[in-house]
Design an enzyme around this catalytic site. Structure first.
Site, PDB file in Angstrom:
ATOM      1  N   GLU A   1       0.771  -1.296  -0.037  1.00  0.00           N
ATOM      2  CA  GLU A   1      -0.346   0.096   0.115  1.00  0.00           C
ATOM      3  C   GLU A   1       0.980   1.273   0.026  1.00  0.00           C
ATOM      4  OE1 GLU A   1      -2.570  -3.024   2.905  1.00  0.00           O
ATOM      5  OE2 GLU A   1      -0.245  -2.511   1.789  1.00  0.00           O
TER       6      GLU A   1
ATOM      7  N   ALA B   1      15.458 -41.774 -11.904  1.00  0.00           N
ATOM      8  CA  ALA B   1      16.954 -41.801 -12.596  1.00  0.00           C
ATOM      9  C   ALA B   1      16.906 -43.234 -13.295  1.00  0.00           C
ATOM     10  CB  ALA B   1      17.980 -41.620 -11.308  1.00  0.00           C
TER      11      ALA B   1
ATOM     12  N   THR C   1      21.087 -36.951  -2.164  1.00  0.00           N
ATOM     13  CA  THR C   1      21.224 -36.045  -3.358  1.00  0.00           C
ATOM     14  C   THR C   1      22.258 -35.049  -3.576  1.00  0.00           C
ATOM     15  OG1 THR C   1      18.756 -36.215  -3.706  1.00  0.00           O
ATOM     16  CG2 THR C   1      19.851 -34.233  -4.860  1.00  0.00           C
TER      17      THR C   1
ATOM     18  N   ARG D   1      19.022 -19.985 -12.483  1.00  0.00           N
ATOM     19  CA  ARG D   1      19.813 -19.734 -13.775  1.00  0.00           C
ATOM     20  C   ARG D   1      18.999 -19.248 -14.781  1.00  0.00           C
ATOM     21  NH1 ARG D   1      22.314 -24.404 -11.530  1.00  0.00           N
ATOM     22  NH2 ARG D   1      21.192 -25.709 -13.056  1.00  0.00           N
TER      23      ARG D   1
ATOM     24  N   GLU E   1      13.177 -30.290  -3.166  1.00  0.00           N
ATOM     25  CA  GLU E   1      13.649 -30.775  -4.485  1.00  0.00           C
ATOM     26  C   GLU E   1      14.140 -32.393  -4.675  1.00  0.00           C
ATOM     27  OE1 GLU E   1      15.871 -28.824  -8.352  1.00  0.00           O
ATOM     28  OE2 GLU E   1      14.894 -27.461  -6.738  1.00  0.00           O
TER      29      GLU E   1
END
Length: 324
Positions: free
Chosen positions: A56, A167, A201, A212, A256
């Protein structure tokens, strides 16, 4: 065009503006504001990085004298509490002499809850609410989840083959999805305060977890690893999914990978949104996207999520599910 149609149109614009700093405003909500005078936008704003100035204040500064007699569309009830970082937005709107304030949803902060609307009403301003409320709540899900549940809003991202593999059996996973889907993931990263992966991971992929995309490189989220050990240099660590509640200044968390971390968050019932990217490939005997999530019966799997959006990203399909 009727008044309600106009209200929905301008509120949709305010909600779109609110997304510009999603993932950068915690612990404040990412709010959007549009000020309209006789069918023309005279001011627009969104909560700035770090949480101030509020939407605002930005919109009123842009509108100047044109705010007098105008309608302000705000995605959240204007705040009523003063802060060392700035005045209350309800007071700013009253001082600017706007004629009408339309806000999408109430503010659960007890310092404002209902008091912002009351202060505007006391100043003679017409106040209306519940215009695109559901859409606004989804846009501010991080802030509202933190207020309601004391933890961040959690998005779990999975990129899989058609048969649910992330995978090859060898561990090769670059790349399951195409460049358009990967670009979308980077956009999602830019809209989160923090991003989390499991220790496996981290060790297998040494992920950068940056953004990116041209112009958004500075929006890389804070990096977190789910591990029983210490955090690597440049990372933070949580030792169990429930510990995300203690993450300071994190209202939107992006989980992720990999399969063990994903399963741990699902088993803990801490996933508010599922973001699935499906590539049109079959892998067969690969690595499954999930481990054991503690499901006792197939019936327990139903009814947990509803499809909110789906679209094609190049050759891949994105599916966006929300907690039902």
């Amino acid at each position: 065009m009727g008044l309600l149609s106009d209200d929905r149109r301008w509120m949709a614009a305010a909600i779109a503006l609110s997304q510009r700093t999603r993932g950068q405003t915690a612990p404040n909500p990412n709010v959007g504001c549009v000020i309209v005078q006789q069918g023309r936008v005279v001011g627009r704003g969104w909560t700035q990085p770090g949480g101030r100035p509020h939407a605002e204040a930005v919109a009123l500064d842009q509108a100047g004298a044109a705010a007098r007699g105008a309608t302000a569309y705000v995605t959240l009830e204007p705040c009523a509490h003063r802060s060392p970082r700035g005045p209350a937005c309800a007071d700013l709107l009253a001082a600017a002499a706007v004629a009408r304030v339309v806000y999408a949803t109430g503010d659960p902060d007890p310092r404002t809850d209902g008091q912002g609307a009351a202060r505007l009403g006391d100043a003679g301003i017409v106040v209306e609410t519940d215009i695109l409320g559901e859409e606004a709540r989804r846009a501010m899900a991080g802030f509202l989840t933190r207020r309601a549940l004391g933890r961040p809003f959690v998005t779990l991202k999975l990129a899989t083959s058609l048969d649910g593999q992330i995978a090859m059996a060898s561990g090769e996973s670059r790349w399951i999805t195409g460049p358009q889907a990967r670009a979308h993931v980077h956009l999602e990263r830019a809209r989160h305060d923090a991003i989390l992966v499991g220790r496996g991971t981290f060790e297998a992929d040494s992920p950068r977890l940056d953004v990116r995309l041209p112009g958004l490189e500075s929006r890389a989220p804070r990096r977190i690893v789910l591990t029983h050990g210490a955090a690597p240099a440049g990372w933070d660590a949580v030792h169990a999914p429930a510990e995300i509640a203690a993450l300071d200044q994190v209202d939107h968390l992006f989980v992720e990978g990999g399969a063990a971390a994903a399963a741990a968050f699902l088993a803990a019932d801490l996933v508010d949104r599922l973001l699935l990217y499906r590539a049109p490939i079959l892998i067969g005997a690969g690595r499954a996207s999930l481990g054991d999530i503690g499901l006792d019966s197939l019936a327990d799997a139903h009814g947990k999520y509803r499809l909110a959006d789906t679209r094609m990203l190049g050759i891949d399909r994105m599916e966006d599910y929300l907690r039902a």
